[in-house]
Design a protein around this motif. Structure first.
Motif, PDB file in Angstrom:
ATOM      1  N   PHE A 129      47.886  35.470  97.033  1.00  0.00           N
ATOM      2  CA  PHE A 129      48.725  35.510  95.844  1.00  0.00           C
ATOM      3  C   PHE A 129      47.829  35.605  94.619  1.00  0.00           C
ATOM      4  N   SER A 130      48.402  36.036  93.506  1.00  0.00           N
ATOM      5  CA  SER A 130      47.658  36.151  92.254  1.00  0.00           C
ATOM      6  C   SER A 130      48.477  35.521  91.135  1.00  0.00           C
ATOM      7  N   LEU A 131      47.868  34.573  90.418  1.00  0.00           N
ATOM      8  CA  LEU A 131      48.542  33.879  89.330  1.00  0.00           C
ATOM      9  C   LEU A 131      47.842  34.151  88.004  1.00  0.00           C
ATOM     10  N   GLU A 132      48.590  34.032  86.936  1.00  0.00           N
ATOM     11  CA  GLU A 132      48.017  34.109  85.597  1.00  0.00           C
ATOM     12  C   GLU A 132      47.096  32.915  85.387  1.00  0.00           C
ATOM     13  N   ASN A 133      45.929  33.165  84.770  1.00  0.00           N
ATOM     14  CA  ASN A 133      44.956  32.090  84.512  1.00  0.00           C
ATOM     15  C   ASN A 133      44.603  31.319  85.783  1.00  0.00           C
ATOM     16  N   ASP A 134      44.397  32.047  86.863  1.00  0.00           N
ATOM     17  CA  ASP A 134      44.131  31.428  88.162  1.00  0.00           C
ATOM     18  C   ASP A 134      42.671  30.981  88.253  1.00  0.00           C
ATOM     19  N   ARG A 135      42.466  29.676  88.426  1.00  0.00           N
ATOM     20  CA  ARG A 135      41.107  29.150  88.534  1.00  0.00           C
ATOM     21  C   ARG A 135      40.405  29.617  89.800  1.00  0.00           C
ATOM     22  N   LEU A 136      41.178  29.930  90.836  1.00  0.00           N
ATOM     23  CA  LEU A 136      40.569  30.305  92.105  1.00  0.00           C
ATOM     24  C   LEU A 136      39.720  31.569  91.977  1.00  0.00           C
ATOM     25  N   PRO A 153      44.419  41.231  89.912  1.00  0.00           N
ATOM     26  CA  PRO A 153      43.750  40.076  89.321  1.00  0.00           C
ATOM     27  C   PRO A 153      44.002  39.979  87.821  1.00  0.00           C
ATOM     28  N   ALA A 154      44.318  38.790  87.357  1.00  0.00           N
ATOM     29  CA  ALA A 154      44.549  38.573  85.924  1.00  0.00           C
ATOM     30  C   ALA A 154      43.233  38.159  85.268  1.00  0.00           C
ATOM     31  N   VAL A 155      42.295  39.106  85.246  1.00  0.00           N
ATOM     32  CA  VAL A 155      40.977  38.868  84.644  1.00  0.00           C
ATOM     33  C   VAL A 155      40.692  39.980  83.639  1.00  0.00           C
ATOM     34  N   ALA A 196      53.367  34.235  88.218  1.00  0.00           N
ATOM     35  CA  ALA A 196      52.879  35.103  89.290  1.00  0.00           C
ATOM     36  C   ALA A 196      52.695  36.513  88.743  1.00  0.00           C
ATOM     37  N   VAL A 197      51.536  37.093  88.970  1.00  0.00           N
ATOM     38  CA  VAL A 197      51.234  38.414  88.418  1.00  0.00           C
ATOM     39  C   VAL A 197      52.204  39.458  88.950  1.00  0.00           C
ATOM     40  N   VAL A 198      52.593  39.358  90.218  1.00  0.00           N
ATOM     41  CA  VAL A 198      53.539  40.330  90.775  1.00  0.00           C
ATOM     42  C   VAL A 198      54.869  40.256  90.025  1.00  0.00           C
ATOM     43  N   SER A 199      55.305  39.067  89.667  1.00  0.00           N
ATOM     44  CA  SER A 199      56.553  38.925  88.908  1.00  0.00           C
ATOM     45  C   SER A 199      56.409  39.511  87.512  1.00  0.00           C
ATOM     46  N   GLN A 200      55.272  39.279  86.891  1.00  0.00           N
ATOM     47  CA  GLN A 200      55.034  39.818  85.555  1.00  0.00           C
ATOM     48  C   GLN A 200      55.024  41.341  85.578  1.00  0.00           C
ATOM     49  N   ASP A 201      54.388  41.923  86.585  1.00  0.00           N
ATOM     50  CA  ASP A 201      54.325  43.386  86.666  1.00  0.00           C
ATOM     51  C   ASP A 201      55.702  43.991  86.928  1.00  0.00           C
ATOM     52  N   ARG A 202      56.462  43.376  87.815  1.00  0.00           N
ATOM     53  CA  ARG A 202      57.794  43.900  88.104  1.00  0.00           C
ATOM     54  C   ARG A 202      58.704  43.763  86.889  1.00  0.00           C
TER      55      ARG A 202
END
Length: 341
Positions: A129-136, A153-155, A196-202
């Motif tokens: 999964f990919s999240l906004e401001n994801d520390r991982l 990736p939100a980088v 969630a980046v996928v939600s933001q993109d959709r």
């Protein structure tokens, strides 16, 4: 104090690397030396840990799969078993095993990934999964640890990250455009996790399509949820409770399936009163009544491509990051009709 590999090496009068090779059953160690080391292990009652067993080759032959928080809930979503099936199919070809996270919060997920890296439990990681401001993502980049991200990736520079993705802006736009072609003007969108980046993109693609048709973007037609069961149902009821409710809804398959169970209570018929378009094209979409129009994102292929990219990294640590975009397709079924009211 527990016995260490150094204690065994000292007792057997060999290097620690020799002990680790014996533990790994390396054929490069002579029978006489191996016998001496194993005697020292028995005499000292030494029990090697996970890291010690992999010291000889510096490989664990294991890939870490990082699930979203509340992993037990994630497994109720058909996306994750299917993408893991794709990953495991490729991993099996090279005799790699999989190590799954089981954490319940974002903080626990981060701590578990830290342990994977610092304790060398895995050779590489796939983030599912990919999240906004994801520390991982930032942590793994800082550690220079091999990983592949499933999603955008939100980088600052996405080209620095190995990732596999769909063009989710286009999937959001496609679902919306299809409904506008059917003369729908009031279109709702229900998605999981606003970060969630996928939600933001959709969402971005959805708004693009509405703007192209000179239709307003209404905040009361947009809803996000965190809990798959109660949250998604609450989101649907919220969207449908406005004075002029949507005539069409876009959401993930599992949410759409829940909607189909709820519409009868609201006195609505699908597709006569409400058209539905889903993301992901789970099997449940085809089996639903009526069968649901859905965008096939090729989940299995996402998994296989992620594993292939990871093997590229492991086999050549100097290779530049690569990105793979898996194509999507709109599968038309019976959950949509032309709006005529």
């Amino acid at each position: 104090m527990s016995v260490t590999i150094k204690d065994v090496a000292s007792e057997a009068k060999v290097a620690t690397s020799t002990v680790s090779r014996v533990l790994a059953n390396s054929p490069k160690i002579s029978a006489e030396t191996a016998k001496r080391v194993r005697k020292a292990i028995a005499d000292l009652n030494y029990h090697p840990n996970h890291t010690a067993r992999s010291l000889a080759s510096q490989l664990t032959k294991t890939i870490g799969l990082v699930m979203p928080s509340s992993a037990h809930v994630s497994f109720q979503n058909p996306f994750f078993p299917e993408v893991i099936r794709g990953i495991s199919t490729e991993a099996h070809k090279k005799n790699y095993g999989l190590y799954l996270t089981t954490s319940q919060t974002d903080e626990e997920v981060f701590e578990e990934v830290q342990r994977m890296v610092q304790e060398k439990r895995v050779d590489a990681i796939i983030l599912l999964f990919s999240l906004e401001n994801d520390r991982l993502v930032h942590y793994l980049l800082e550690q220079d640890f091999p990983f592949v991200l499933l999603g955008r990736p939100a980088v600052t520079n996405p080209k620095d990250v190995w990732y596999v993705n769909n063009d989710n802006v286009r999937t959001g736009r496609l679902a919306t455009e299809y409904l506008t072609l059917l003369k729908h003007e009031r279109i709702g969108l229900i998605l999981n996790r606003s970060d969630a980046v996928v939600s933001q993109d959709r969402t971005y693609g959805y708004k693009e399509a509405l703007a192209q048709m000179n239709l307003p973007v209404r905040d009361d037609y947009l809803a996000y949820y965190t809990d798959q069961h109660t949250g998604s149902q609450d989101a649907f009821i919220s969207v449908m409770s406005v004075p002029e409710p949507p005539t069409a809804i876009i959401a993930e398959d599992m949410v759409i399936f829940g909607i189909l169970r709820t519409v009868q209570e609201l006195g609505l018929r699908v597709p006569d009163d409400l058209s539905l378009v889903a993301f992901n094209n789970y099997m449940i979409s085809e089996l639903a009544s009526p069968p649901v129009t859905s965008i096939d994102i090729q989940i299995f292929e996402l998994g296989t491509q992620a594993m292939k990219l990871l093997f590229k990294q492991l086999e050549d640590s100097t290779s530049s990051p690569e990105q793979v975009i898996v194509p999507h397709q709109l599968i038309r079924r019976q959950s949509c009709s032309r709006w005529q009211k």
